[in-house]
Design a protein around this motif. Structure first.
Motif, PDB file in Angstrom:
ATOM      1  N   ILE A 199       0.822  -1.214   0.000  1.00 50.17           N
ATOM      2  CA  ILE A 199       0.000   0.000   0.000  1.00 50.17           C
ATOM      3  C   ILE A 199       0.856   1.264   0.000  1.00 50.17           C
ATOM      4  O   ILE A 199       0.559   2.232  -0.680  1.00 50.17           O
ATOM      5  CB  ILE A 199      -0.973  -0.043   1.211  1.00 50.17           C
ATOM      6  N   TYR A 200       1.958   1.244   0.759  1.00 49.62           N
ATOM      7  CA  TYR A 200       2.722   2.485   0.957  1.00 49.62           C
ATOM      8  C   TYR A 200       3.454   2.956  -0.304  1.00 49.62           C
ATOM      9  O   TYR A 200       3.802   4.131  -0.387  1.00 49.62           O
ATOM     10  CB  TYR A 200       3.702   2.352   2.134  1.00 49.62           C
ATOM     11  N   VAL A 201       3.674   2.063  -1.262  1.00 44.95           N
ATOM     12  CA  VAL A 201       4.353   2.531  -2.476  1.00 44.95           C
ATOM     13  C   VAL A 201       3.436   3.422  -3.320  1.00 44.95           C
ATOM     14  O   VAL A 201       3.896   4.140  -4.199  1.00 44.95           O
ATOM     15  CB  VAL A 201       4.926   1.371  -3.343  1.00 44.95           C
ATOM     16  N   TYR A 245       1.422   5.796  -1.971  1.00 45.32           N
ATOM     17  CA  TYR A 245       1.179   7.092  -1.327  1.00 45.32           C
ATOM     18  C   TYR A 245       1.691   8.286  -2.142  1.00 45.32           C
ATOM     19  O   TYR A 245       0.975   9.281  -2.285  1.00 45.32           O
ATOM     20  CB  TYR A 245       1.786   7.132   0.081  1.00 45.32           C
ATOM     21  N   LEU A 276      -0.718   8.975  -4.944  1.00 44.01           N
ATOM     22  CA  LEU A 276      -2.009   9.456  -4.453  1.00 44.01           C
ATOM     23  C   LEU A 276      -1.906  10.909  -3.980  1.00 44.01           C
ATOM     24  O   LEU A 276      -2.830  11.693  -4.160  1.00 44.01           O
ATOM     25  CB  LEU A 276      -2.522   8.548  -3.321  1.00 44.01           C
ATOM     26  N   PRO A 284     -10.838  13.258  -1.624  1.00 47.46           N
ATOM     27  CA  PRO A 284     -10.288  12.313  -0.644  1.00 47.46           C
ATOM     28  C   PRO A 284     -11.080  11.012  -0.547  1.00 47.46           C
ATOM     29  O   PRO A 284     -10.518   9.947  -0.282  1.00 47.46           O
ATOM     30  CB  PRO A 284     -10.316  13.081   0.679  1.00 47.46           C
ATOM     31  N   LEU A 312      -9.802   8.599  -3.031  1.00 48.86           N
ATOM     32  CA  LEU A 312      -8.512   8.037  -2.618  1.00 48.86           C
ATOM     33  C   LEU A 312      -8.740   6.935  -1.578  1.00 48.86           C
ATOM     34  O   LEU A 312      -8.098   5.888  -1.614  1.00 48.86           O
ATOM     35  CB  LEU A 312      -7.597   9.122  -2.025  1.00 48.86           C
ATOM     36  N   ALA A 313      -9.691   7.186  -0.665  1.00 42.39           N
ATOM     37  CA  ALA A 313     -10.011   6.181   0.361  1.00 42.39           C
ATOM     38  C   ALA A 313     -10.588   4.929  -0.288  1.00 42.39           C
ATOM     39  O   ALA A 313     -10.230   3.806   0.086  1.00 42.39           O
ATOM     40  CB  ALA A 313     -10.996   6.762   1.375  1.00 42.39           C
ATOM     41  N   LEU A 346      -7.785   2.995  -1.898  1.00 48.17           N
ATOM     42  CA  LEU A 346      -6.981   2.272  -0.907  1.00 48.17           C
ATOM     43  C   LEU A 346      -7.744   1.070  -0.343  1.00 48.17           C
ATOM     44  O   LEU A 346      -7.163   0.015  -0.114  1.00 48.17           O
ATOM     45  CB  LEU A 346      -6.555   3.220   0.224  1.00 48.17           C
ATOM     46  N   TYR A 347      -9.056   1.225  -0.131  1.00 42.46           N
ATOM     47  CA  TYR A 347      -9.840   0.117   0.433  1.00 42.46           C
ATOM     48  C   TYR A 347      -9.926  -1.051  -0.545  1.00 42.46           C
ATOM     49  O   TYR A 347      -9.849  -2.215  -0.146  1.00 42.46           O
ATOM     50  CB  TYR A 347     -11.246   0.587   0.803  1.00 42.46           C
ATOM     51  N   ALA A 390      -7.805  -4.294  -0.992  1.00 43.57           N
ATOM     52  CA  ALA A 390      -8.065  -5.545  -0.276  1.00 43.57           C
ATOM     53  C   ALA A 390      -8.480  -6.654  -1.241  1.00 43.57           C
ATOM     54  O   ALA A 390      -8.383  -7.838  -0.909  1.00 43.57           O
ATOM     55  CB  ALA A 390      -9.150  -5.322   0.770  1.00 43.57           C
ATOM     56  N   THR A 450     -16.438  -6.091   0.256  1.00 42.58           N
ATOM     57  CA  THR A 450     -15.299  -5.165   0.296  1.00 42.58           C
ATOM     58  C   THR A 450     -15.547  -3.973  -0.625  1.00 42.58           C
ATOM     59  O   THR A 450     -15.299  -2.823  -0.247  1.00 42.58           O
ATOM     60  CB  THR A 450     -13.997  -5.897  -0.124  1.00 42.58           C
ATOM     61  N   ALA A 481     -18.146  -1.800   0.933  1.00 37.85           N
ATOM     62  CA  ALA A 481     -17.575  -1.094   2.095  1.00 37.85           C
ATOM     63  C   ALA A 481     -16.668   0.051   1.637  1.00 37.85           C
ATOM     64  O   ALA A 481     -16.595   1.095   2.295  1.00 37.85           O
ATOM     65  CB  ALA A 481     -16.808  -2.069   2.975  1.00 37.85           C
ATOM     66  N   GLU A 502     -16.989   3.771   2.916  1.00 39.34           N
ATOM     67  CA  GLU A 502     -15.870   4.487   3.545  1.00 39.34           C
ATOM     68  C   GLU A 502     -15.553   5.782   2.788  1.00 39.34           C
ATOM     69  O   GLU A 502     -15.315   6.829   3.399  1.00 39.34           O
ATOM     70  CB  GLU A 502     -14.620   3.602   3.590  1.00 39.34           C
TER      71      GLU A 502
END
Lengths: 145, 172
Positions: free
Chosen positions: B100-102, B104, B107, B117, B120-121, B124-125, B128, B153, B156, B160
């Protein structure tokens, strides 16, 4: 693509690489933290934190999944083993979903890149959502055995 | 000047976290040197594994900046993007690979270009949902579990995203 456009893309590429380089120390920090936690906290520890209470175990599953970091393959393997050990599907689902949607280890990096408020809200909501997802999955699949 | 100030803050923020982790390594080395070396080797292995993905991310960052001007980004993924924006966020999250962090840095760039935002959320969700790992998931939990969890998922992620939009009010 013309020469001017190619030049322009090269400039964009250099710009992207510099922007990435600026954030690289944070990524390096996350990787180093994952390496340290992965070494100091053995995976067998996971099996000890679950009790026989499905409600409590679901919460524990989401909490452990939120703290754990690494390849999701590990969450499937561990989740499969937990299921075999008799841990409820609710808990295993919460564990798997929180593993990929919540990242406490990555939280400082997410906050640095996308803003602290966004990172805390997103991770908090993901933790909360892991619980109804686990409950719904369990309820939908329970008639199927 | 404002930009220079921002960069200075970013640099100090980007150094604070790795320095804290280095301090943890220092403490760990005092108590358990062999485990600390093992942790360093494990970290190096992680870095080696994700290195190709980092290259892909830098290229994608460049391509999105090149093809998606701030005006276009705002049109496709801003407040007026509607269901197309959500669909793009869902598909993007599902097909994106690696940790996930690669993602950021990319994004953040999209956020600076006016992307909402909530999208973006949702992106990221939806990470999964791991298409390449579906066979493994099926092996452990069966097809009904995979289908149920995938659908829930995605739903959700929308929930989110909307919640983030409401709570942040389109800001980040």
């Amino acid at each position: 693509m013309g020469r001017a456009e190619r030049k322009s893309f090269l400039r964009v590429l250099i710009n992207a690489a510099s922007s990435f380089a600026l954030g690289f120390p944070i990524l390096l920090g996350v990787i180093l933290l994952m390496g340290l936690l992965g070494t100091l906290i053995p995976s067998e520890w996971l099996f000890k934190v679950f009790t026989a209470n499905p409600l409590w175990d679901t919460l524990t599953g989401a909490a452990v999944g939120s703290i754990a970091a690494g390849n999701p393959i590990n969450s499937y393997v561990m989740g499969g083993e937990l299921l075999k050990e008799g841990v409820s599907l609710y808990a295993v689902t919460a564990f798997i979903i929180a593993w990929v949607t919540v990242g406490l280890v990555q939280l400082p990096a997410e906050a640095a890149f996308l803003g602290g408020k966004f990172a805390i809200l997103r991770n908090g909501l993901s933790f909360i959502l892991a619980l109804p997802i686990a409950a719904a999955t369990g309820l939908i699949l329970s008639p199927l055995g | 000047m404002a930009k220079a100030g921002k960069t200075g803050r970013e640099v100090s923020a980007s150094l604070g976290f790795p320095l804290s982790v280095s301090a943890l390594y220092f403490l760990s080395a005092l108590y358990n040197p062999s485990a600390t070396v093992e942790a360093l080797l494990r970290s190096l292995k992680i870095l080696a594994n994700i290195a190709p993905i980092l290259v892909v991310v830098i290229l994608l960052m460049a391509f999105t900046s090149y093809l998606l001007s701030p005006g276009r980004a705002a049109r496709y993924l801003s407040g007026k993007s509607g269901w197309r924006g959500w669909l793009l966020a869902i598909i993007g999250g599902i097909i994106s690979t690696g940790p996930i962090y690669v993602w950021y840095p990319m994004l953040r760039r999209l956020r600076e270009q006016g992307v909402r935002p909530g999208l973006l959320a949702a992106f990221l969700y939806n990470r999964a949902v791991k298409i390449p790992l579906i066979p493994l998931m099926m092996y452990y939990f069966g097809l009904p579990f995979v289908l149920t969890l995938t659908i829930l998922t995605i739903l959700a992620s929308l929930l989110e995203g909307v919640a983030i939009e409401l709570l942040l009010g389109g800001k980040g």
